[in-house]
Scaffold this motif. Sequence first.
Motif, short mmCIF file in Angstrom:
data_model
loop_
_atom_site.label_atom_id
_atom_site.label_comp_id
_atom_site.label_asym_id
_atom_site.label_seq_id
_atom_site.Cartn_x
_atom_site.Cartn_y
_atom_site.Cartn_z
N ASP A 9 58.15 61.59 65.53
CA ASP A 9 56.73 61.72 65.86
C ASP A 9 56.20 60.50 66.61
N HIS A 11 54.70 60.53 69.55
CA HIS A 11 53.36 60.87 70.05
C HIS A 11 52.86 59.94 71.15
N ASP A 40 58.19 65.63 68.49
CA ASP A 40 56.84 65.15 68.82
C ASP A 40 56.92 63.82 69.57
N HIS A 150 62.73 69.08 64.14
CA HIS A 150 61.38 68.53 64.00
C HIS A 150 60.74 69.04 62.70
N HIS A 186 57.36 65.79 61.57
CA HIS A 186 56.26 66.76 61.70
C HIS A 186 55.07 66.47 60.80
N HIS A 188 54.39 63.65 59.26
CA HIS A 188 54.03 62.22 59.31
C HIS A 188 54.02 61.62 57.91
N ARG A 218 48.59 58.29 64.29
CA ARG A 218 48.27 59.48 63.51
C ARG A 218 48.97 59.43 62.15
FE LIG Z 1 53.79 64.91 64.85
#
Ligand SMILES: [Fe+2]
Length: 269
Positions: A9, A11, A40, A150, A186, A188, A218
């Motif tokens: 993740d 991002h 991600d 993921h 996914h 987090h 996030r």
């Molecule tokens: Fe994510």
Amino acid sequence: MRTVVHLSDLHFGRTDPAILAPIITFVNNVRPDVVAVSGDLTQRARTREYIAARDFLHSLPSPQIVVPGNHDVPLRNIFARFVRSLDHYRRYITADLAPFYADAEIAIAGVNTARAFTWKQGRINRRQLATLRRQLMPVPENRTKIVVTHHPFDLPAGAEGRVVGRSRLAIRTLAECRVDMLLAGHFHIADTGQTAKRYNIPGYSALIVSSGTSTSTRGRGQPNSLNVIRIEAGTVAIERRTWQPASVRFDVLSIEKFERTNAGWVRAS
Ligand SMILES: [Fe+2]
Ligand SMILES: [Fe+2]
């Protein structure tokens, strides 16, 4: 002994700029045998986000097993979402949506669970399970087999939502192939679990290792994290590292050790 660094993740588009240089230095210093990235890579599948993610991956050691996440499929632009789902991913990251690495001690396969239709939840299909069988069945039993997705096969502690679509079909293939460990992201949320908690397959239980978001803002209350996984002859040590902005370091939060038995993995003292 093999060392796998597990990131997730990323991002790009919502990364914390302060973390990028330190995480690159940290991962390179670990000198991993493989870097696994469980999806991600971007926030909105935008070109500039993909370029930043690509440059980041280029600064990390290889080989790498990278899979896309739901955020790597465009969401709001319907044409891009359904017709050109992973075009940018293929162009900027890799055209290989079933990456595989094997050596004398470990084998790692990546599975793309990102979908245009079930955007948030993700899914595995029969064709992908056939590919997994082709990749992992010939690998001798004494190697540690790892699958990277993921979307996870079980919810990390405290997560609300759904596990990857068709997980009950997929888990039978994972058991047939004697997959030892599943790496995912996914939610987090960093966590370690076992497949036997959700799936009743006699004599089979794989470790489920989730990573928090390694680089983004996030974090959902958790600090940025990554996993350093050390694998040696039937034992696995999962070292969770969390980002400490004040000291500009990735400190050890926990080390969990497991031993392989006939019934699966048991926690070692
Ligand atoms: Fe994510
Ligand atoms: Fe996701």
